[in-house]
Every structure is written in structure tokens, then in C-alpha cells.
Design a protein around this motif. Structure first.
Motif, PDB file in Angstrom:
ATOM      1  N   GLY A  33       0.819  -1.208   0.000  1.00 11.94           N
ATOM      2  CA  GLY A  33       0.000   0.000   0.000  1.00 11.94           C
ATOM      3  C   GLY A  33       0.848   1.251   0.000  1.00 11.94           C
ATOM      4  O   GLY A  33       0.519   2.254  -0.647  1.00 11.94           O
ATOM      5  N   LEU A  36       2.178   1.922  -3.540  1.00  9.11           N
ATOM      6  CA  LEU A  36       1.154   2.521  -4.393  1.00  9.11           C
ATOM      7  C   LEU A  36       0.929   3.990  -4.030  1.00  9.11           C
ATOM      8  O   LEU A  36       0.805   4.848  -4.910  1.00  9.11           O
ATOM      9  CB  LEU A  36      -0.151   1.740  -4.259  1.00  9.11           C
ATOM     10  CG  LEU A  36      -1.270   2.118  -5.225  1.00  9.11           C
ATOM     11  CD1 LEU A  36      -0.839   1.907  -6.674  1.00  9.11           C
ATOM     12  CD2 LEU A  36      -2.528   1.301  -4.930  1.00  9.11           C
ATOM     13  N   ALA A  37       0.914   4.283  -2.730  1.00 11.54           N
ATOM     14  CA  ALA A  37       0.720   5.664  -2.284  1.00 11.54           C
ATOM     15  C   ALA A  37       1.833   6.560  -2.789  1.00 11.54           C
ATOM     16  O   ALA A  37       1.594   7.701  -3.219  1.00 11.54           O
ATOM     17  CB  ALA A  37       0.647   5.713  -0.754  1.00 11.54           C
ATOM     18  N   PRO A  81      -7.810   0.646  -6.089  1.00 10.60           N
ATOM     19  CA  PRO A  81      -6.599   0.655  -5.261  1.00 10.60           C
ATOM     20  C   PRO A  81      -6.391  -0.614  -4.443  1.00 10.60           C
ATOM     21  O   PRO A  81      -5.272  -1.134  -4.371  1.00 10.60           O
ATOM     22  CB  PRO A  81      -6.804   1.877  -4.359  1.00 10.60           C
ATOM     23  CG  PRO A  81      -7.634   2.800  -5.183  1.00 10.60           C
ATOM     24  CD  PRO A  81      -8.582   1.896  -5.917  1.00 10.60           C
ATOM     25  N   ASP A  82      -7.456  -1.134  -3.821  1.00 11.95           N
ATOM     26  CA  ASP A  82      -7.279  -2.320  -2.987  1.00 11.95           C
ATOM     27  C   ASP A  82      -6.856  -3.536  -3.807  1.00 11.95           C
ATOM     28  O   ASP A  82      -6.100  -4.386  -3.316  1.00 11.95           O
ATOM     29  CB  ASP A  82      -8.538  -2.619  -2.174  1.00 11.95           C
ATOM     30  CG  ASP A  82      -9.760  -2.814  -3.040  1.00 11.95           C
ATOM     31  OD1 ASP A  82     -10.083  -1.896  -3.814  1.00 11.95           O
ATOM     32  OD2 ASP A  82     -10.400  -3.875  -2.946  1.00 11.95           O
ATOM     33  N   VAL A  85      -3.151  -3.053  -4.317  1.00  6.97           N
ATOM     34  CA  VAL A  85      -2.432  -3.331  -3.077  1.00  6.97           C
ATOM     35  C   VAL A  85      -2.247  -4.842  -2.933  1.00  6.97           C
ATOM     36  O   VAL A  85      -1.179  -5.323  -2.554  1.00  6.97           O
ATOM     37  CB  VAL A  85      -3.192  -2.760  -1.857  1.00  6.97           C
ATOM     38  CG1 VAL A  85      -2.590  -3.277  -0.552  1.00  6.97           C
ATOM     39  CG2 VAL A  85      -3.134  -1.234  -1.875  1.00  6.97           C
ATOM     40  N   ALA A 153      -0.284   9.895   4.041  1.00  4.72           N
ATOM     41  CA  ALA A 153      -0.341   8.533   3.509  1.00  4.72           C
ATOM     42  C   ALA A 153       0.307   7.553   4.477  1.00  4.72           C
ATOM     43  O   ALA A 153      -0.211   6.451   4.712  1.00  4.72           O
ATOM     44  CB  ALA A 153       0.352   8.470   2.146  1.00  4.72           C
ATOM     45  N   VAL A 157      -1.663   4.401   6.284  1.00  6.91           N
ATOM     46  CA  VAL A 157      -1.230   3.009   6.130  1.00  6.91           C
ATOM     47  C   VAL A 157      -0.918   2.393   7.494  1.00  6.91           C
ATOM     48  O   VAL A 157      -1.304   1.249   7.778  1.00  6.91           O
ATOM     49  CB  VAL A 157       0.007   2.927   5.204  1.00  6.91           C
ATOM     50  CG1 VAL A 157       0.626   1.531   5.245  1.00  6.91           C
ATOM     51  CG2 VAL A 157      -0.390   3.288   3.776  1.00  6.91           C
ATOM     52  N   HIS A 183      -8.837   8.359   3.862  1.00  2.00           N
ATOM     53  CA  HIS A 183      -7.687   8.379   2.957  1.00  2.00           C
ATOM     54  C   HIS A 183      -7.714   7.111   2.113  1.00  2.00           C
ATOM     55  O   HIS A 183      -7.814   6.000   2.634  1.00  2.00           O
ATOM     56  CB  HIS A 183      -6.390   8.441   3.765  1.00  2.00           C
ATOM     57  CG  HIS A 183      -5.189   8.799   2.938  1.00  2.00           C
ATOM     58  ND1 HIS A 183      -4.636   7.920   2.016  1.00  2.00           N
ATOM     59  CD2 HIS A 183      -4.440   9.930   2.877  1.00  2.00           C
ATOM     60  CE1 HIS A 183      -3.596   8.501   1.440  1.00  2.00           C
ATOM     61  NE2 HIS A 183      -3.457   9.731   1.940  1.00  2.00           N
ATOM     62  N   TRP A 184      -7.622   7.262   0.815  1.00  3.59           N
ATOM     63  CA  TRP A 184      -7.773   6.117  -0.084  1.00  3.59           C
ATOM     64  C   TRP A 184      -6.749   5.012   0.177  1.00  3.59           C
ATOM     65  O   TRP A 184      -7.072   3.822   0.087  1.00  3.59           O
ATOM     66  CB  TRP A 184      -7.680   6.565  -1.546  1.00  3.59           C
ATOM     67  CG  TRP A 184      -6.306   7.023  -1.960  1.00  3.59           C
ATOM     68  CD1 TRP A 184      -5.815   8.284  -1.939  1.00  3.59           C
ATOM     69  CD2 TRP A 184      -5.243   6.183  -2.418  1.00  3.59           C
ATOM     70  NE1 TRP A 184      -4.504   8.295  -2.354  1.00  3.59           N
ATOM     71  CE2 TRP A 184      -4.130   7.030  -2.657  1.00  3.59           C
ATOM     72  CE3 TRP A 184      -5.114   4.816  -2.654  1.00  3.59           C
ATOM     73  CZ2 TRP A 184      -2.904   6.541  -3.120  1.00  3.59           C
ATOM     74  CZ3 TRP A 184      -3.891   4.321  -3.109  1.00  3.59           C
ATOM     75  CH2 TRP A 184      -2.812   5.185  -3.349  1.00  3.59           C
ATOM     76  N   ALA A 185      -5.507   5.381   0.534  1.00  2.57           N
ATOM     77  CA  ALA A 185      -4.472   4.364   0.761  1.00  2.57           C
ATOM     78  C   ALA A 185      -4.805   3.531   1.994  1.00  2.57           C
ATOM     79  O   ALA A 185      -4.667   2.296   1.979  1.00  2.57           O
ATOM     80  CB  ALA A 185      -3.106   5.026   0.926  1.00  2.57           C
TER      81      ALA A 185
END
Length: 211
Positions: A33, A36-37, A81-82, A85, A153, A157, A183-185
């Protein structure tokens, strides 16, 4: 400069012995994760219609980030995103990051055997200034200071993988949640961990039923 993934890893290890503070599944997902962030923050990929899309395929000069970017660019269709990840996680990523940190003198590398048979490698901290700077940045953000994208981020996480509980046991969880929430991450890491745990529980239940 350390990557977000390296910062996550440093905070997920005990300083004196270099022991892992959380389970391998949670840490592995947190590291992917974080990769990706970082790609999003560096403008290489972005969220388009809630899915990851490549914005700039130019390598960043970091082996792990460039490998992740190349893999995303090679995919024939976008994913949420998931999903990325999950796809980017690797059992060997933690080891490669530990090696990098050891080569830079941030961590040591101590090899031994448990009961004289089972090999064990620990990575105690050699240069505490690196982790100290990360901790100060996180604590300042939690205390209300202006938070940049990288720190937000990182906090998201850490919170999603529950590393924050071990790395900052004296900090109120609500401070982490306030920054991490939405937060998307962090959401991607949480969903990935939940799906892996659900699959493992389902497999165990199926095995038990079969016997």
C-alpha cells in the motif's frame, strides 16, 4: 531519502532487536500500500473513476517503485486501489527493503539459529536518526501541524495495518484516525487485509468441515 514503504518498515520493527511488531500479512499489505501511495504522490499514477491509472510511466530511479509502476502500466485494464495493493504485495518485498536499509547503514543484520537449528535474522537499528526523523514528522502531524501528502499517507497506512498501536503506544488512537479516515491508501490497505483474513477463515472452515 527514505520511501514511505521503508518508513513503514522501520516503524514496524522494534528498535533494539529489530523484531517485527505486527503479523506478516498486515505488514506485507502495508508495504505494498505504501508503494502505491508513493506512486500517486509522485504523480506516476492517479485515481480515475476510483481506479488506478498510469499518468506518467517515467521511472523514478527506485527499483521497487519502478517495478510496481511497470507492472501497473503493463496491465490491460484498470483496477481499484485495494486490488493493486493485493497484486503488488510480495513475500520478498520486506526482505528486499531490509537489505536496502542495511546497505545504507540504517539497520544491522544479525544471523543466528533458534535451538541451534532454525535460522533467524534480526535487524537492530544502527542509525536511529532516520527513524527518529520519521517519528517526529508523524508526531507533529498528530499534534495538529500542517500535514503533507507523504505523512498523511504514512499515517493512513500505519493505522490501517494497526502498526500505529505498536509503534506509538502512547498516542491516542483518535489522533491517527482523524488523519487516516477517508484516505484512499488506508482504505485500500484495510480492505485488502480484511479480504485476506476472510479468505483464510473460509479456507480453515472448509478444511474443518471436510474432516
Amino acid at each position: 531519502m527514505t520511501t514511505i514503504a521503508e518508513e513503514v518498515l522501520l516503524l514496524a520493527l522494534s528498535e533494539r532487536e529489530g523484531k517485527q511488531l505486527v503479523g506478516s500479512t498486515d505488514l506485507g499489505v502495508a508495504l505494498s500500500g505504501a508503494l502505491l501511495a508513493e506512486l500517486v504522490i509522485d504523480g506516476r499514477v492517479g485515481l480515475t473513476d476510483k481506479k488506478i491509472a498510469v499518468l506518467d510511466p517515467t521511472p523514478l530511479g527506485d527499483e521497487e517503485l519502478d517495478a510496481a509502476l511497470a507492472r501497473i502500466a503493463a496491465e490491460d485494464r484498470p483496477h481499484k486501489p485495494d486490488r493493486w495493493v493485493y497484486k503488488l504485495r510480495s513475500a520478498k518485498l520486506r526482505g528486499r527493503l531490509l537489505t536496502r536499509l542495511a546497505e545504507r547503514g540504517v539497520l544491522g543484520e544479525e544471523r543466528s539459529k533458534v535451538l541451534g537449528i532454525f535460522p533467524r535474522t534480526r535487524h537492530p537499528e544502527l542509525d536511529p536518526s532516520v527513524e527518529r526523523a520519521v517519528r517526529e514528522r508523524v508526531r507533529e502531524a498528530l499534534a495538529g501541524a500542517a500535514t503533507d501528502e507523504r505523512t498523511a499517507a504514512l499515517i493512513a497506512v500505519l493505522h490501517a495495518a494497526k502498526i500505529d498501536r505498536k509503534a506509538f503506544p502512547d498516542v491516542d488512537r483518535r489522533a491517527f484516525k482523524e488523519i487516516a479516515e477517508g484516505h484512499w491508501a488506508g482504505d485500500a490497505v484495510s480492505k485488502t487485509i480484511a479480504s485476506i483474513n476472510a479468505a483464510a477463515a473460509g479456507g480453515a472452515a472448509a478444511a474443518a468441515a471436510a474432516t
